[in-house]
Write an enzyme that holds these catalytic residues in place. Structure first.
Site, PDB file in Angstrom:
ATOM      1  N   PRO A 153       0.816  -1.211   0.000  1.00  0.00           N
ATOM      2  CA  PRO A 153       0.000   0.000   0.000  1.00  0.00           C
ATOM      3  C   PRO A 153       0.848   1.259   0.000  1.00  0.00           C
ATOM      4  CG  PRO A 153       0.120  -0.896   2.208  1.00  0.00           C
ATOM      5  CD  PRO A 153       0.811  -1.887   1.307  1.00  0.00           C
ATOM      6  N   PRO A 154       0.444   2.283  -0.750  1.00  0.00           N
ATOM      7  CA  PRO A 154       1.109   3.580  -0.629  1.00  0.00           C
ATOM      8  C   PRO A 154       0.912   4.101   0.798  1.00  0.00           C
ATOM      9  CG  PRO A 154      -0.326   3.499  -2.551  1.00  0.00           C
ATOM     10  CD  PRO A 154      -0.640   2.300  -1.727  1.00  0.00           C
ATOM     11  N   CYS A 155       1.942   4.722   1.355  1.00  0.00           N
ATOM     12  CA  CYS A 155       1.864   5.144   2.751  1.00  0.00           C
ATOM     13  C   CYS A 155       2.296   6.592   2.915  1.00  0.00           C
ATOM     14  CB  CYS A 155       2.738   4.240   3.614  1.00  0.00           C
ATOM     15  SG  CYS A 155       2.349   2.488   3.440  1.00  0.00           S
ATOM     16  N   PRO A 156       1.495   7.558   2.454  1.00  0.00           N
ATOM     17  CA  PRO A 156       1.915   8.964   2.453  1.00  0.00           C
ATOM     18  C   PRO A 156       2.096   9.574   3.821  1.00  0.00           C
ATOM     19  CG  PRO A 156      -0.391   8.781   1.878  1.00  0.00           C
ATOM     20  CD  PRO A 156       0.152   7.387   1.892  1.00  0.00           C
ATOM     21  N   PHE A 158       3.317   8.111   6.566  1.00  0.00           N
ATOM     22  CA  PHE A 158       4.267   7.451   7.446  1.00  0.00           C
ATOM     23  C   PHE A 158       5.332   8.410   7.992  1.00  0.00           C
ATOM     24  CE2 PHE A 158       3.918   2.710   6.082  1.00  0.00           C
ATOM     25  CZ  PHE A 158       2.628   2.698   6.579  1.00  0.00           C
TER      26      PHE A 158
END
Length: 408
Positions: A153-156, A158
């Site tokens: 998953p993209p994790c903007p 974090f």
């Protein structure tokens, strides 16, 4: 993880030590909140019509994109049945590969993404038995049962997480990945993400990631790997997390590198070996000028080296190795010694090779006649750059494939 407001760089300190049940309860609460907010429509597919195979390890793909991770998994499932050498030979041709791909111990049941062109690519290259779901993962009410879940998953959010990662609304995709795991309870999962995940917040972000996956019921193994160490002609560092459900008696171990400078390793794969035969007929490539930022560092490797990381952008594609090397003329300035007109970006066909997709793999540009040629090509560059290199995915999946084969 808490971020303290101080002058200068943000300072991080560890969050309180939650026990596993506290984390699980928090996850359940956040998932219920997300479900209430986002899933407000009926399920739009019938699970009974999915091609579930009882004699296979059924695979659920999240954020599947163009299918690099999924294809690598499929190859690993063939390796344990017919052997790597035979798989490699048949993989060269689409018809021969399609004639034996059903023998893989893995069966792709369901794949989800919202990137329309990437799903068109996926559909062109995978059997019709895969249900391809073009829908925001937040609105998927129920995931089908599966033995393996794959995807990253993209994790903007974090980089600036709150008291826990799930408290940051930008991390909803991360929450729904965990929702899928808690709902489906597959035997294994494979997640891939960027190198920076390990160091954000002085490591506290990654500590929380592991803790959240463990709370979902998994033993989690992780490693930072460089794709070139596994036969991919590219310098590409990525983090892999492999989860094994707590009741499965199997200790996952990451495969040792197969390529390198060591005495008992195969030599690194060079650009000459990977794309040398395409020099006269490279196919289509992104055109246009180069920005000041692009020219602020070297973007060109030699033929006897491995490529820079393939980015999800045509404009940011590395320069083809032909001609003279780039020259550094200032602190943040490089030039083409033989002129911009004698240098071009790597083509679509070349970056697909560097990402170890087979030549027969078809990539969709969306066939939008209103979009410029560069715009359509960029859709393909994005798909390829976002993908996990097929051969790297294959190597990471092999220990799981072997265990499933021996315990079926």
């Amino acid at each position: 993880m808490l971020k303290l407001e101080e002058r200068g760089r943000g300072k991080f300190k560890p969050a309180p030590n939650y026990d596993i049940n506290d984390v699980k309860n928090l996850l359940i609460k956040k998932i219920e909140e997300e479900t209430h907010l986002n899933i407000d429509e009926p399920q739009d597919y019938d699970m009974e019509n999915l091609f579930f195979k009882t004699d296979k390890a059924n695979v659920l793909g999240l954020f599947c994109g163009a299918g690099g991770l999924d294809l690598g998994l499929e190859l690993a499932g063939l390796d344990v049945i017919i052997g790597e050498e035979r798989t490699n030979e048949l993989f060269k041709n689409k018809d021969t590969f399609n004639s034996i791909r059903e023998e893989s111990i893995f069966h792709h049941l369901y794949s989800n993404d919202i990137f329309k062109e990437a799903l068109e690519t996926y559909k062109q290259n995978f059997p019709n038995s895969v249900f391809i779901h073009n829908k925001d993962i937040r609105k998927v009410k129920e995931f089908p049962k599966a033995d393996v879940v794959v995807g990253g998953p993209p994790c903007p959010g974090f980089s600036e997480a709150g008291p826990r990662l799930v408290d940051d609304p930008r991390n909803f995709l991360y929450i729904h990945y965990i929702r899928c795991l808690m709902q489906v309870q597959p035997k294994f999962f494979i997640m891939e993400n960027v190198k920076g995940m390990l160091t954000l917040g002085k490591g506290e972000v990654f500590h929380q990631i592991r803790q959240d996956f463990e709370a979902a019921g998994y033993r989690v193994y992780h490693k930072l790997v460089n794709a070139r160490d596994y036969g991919v002609p590219q310098l590409r560092e990525r983090v892999f997390l492999v989860g094994v459900r707590e009741d499965i008696k199997f200790k996952y171990e990451f495969p040792e590198p197969s390529h390198g400078d060591g005495l008992f390793l195969n030599p690194y794969i060079t650009l000459t070996e990977a794309i040398g035969d395409l020099e006269e007929n490279p196919g289509e490539y992104f055109t246009g000028s180069y920005s000041t930022i692009f020219m602020s560092r070297n973007r060109k490797k030699n033929w006897n080296e491995q490529s820079f990381t393939i980015q999800a952008s045509g404009r940011q594609a590395p320069i083809h190795p032909g001609g003279l090397p780039m020259e550094k003329v200032d602190k943040n300035k490089w030039i083409f010694q033989d002129g911009e007109e004698n240098n071009r970006r790597l083509s679509v066909k070349e970056i697909a090779r560097i990402q170890t997709f087979p030549d027969w793999y078809n990539f969709s540009d969306g066939k939008n006649d209103e979009m410029s040629k560069n715009g359509r090509l960029d859709k393909i560059y994005k798909q390829i750059g976002n993908a996990v290199p097929v051969q790297l995915a294959r190597i990471i999946a092999q220990p799981i494939a072997k265990w499933i084969y021996e315990n079926r």
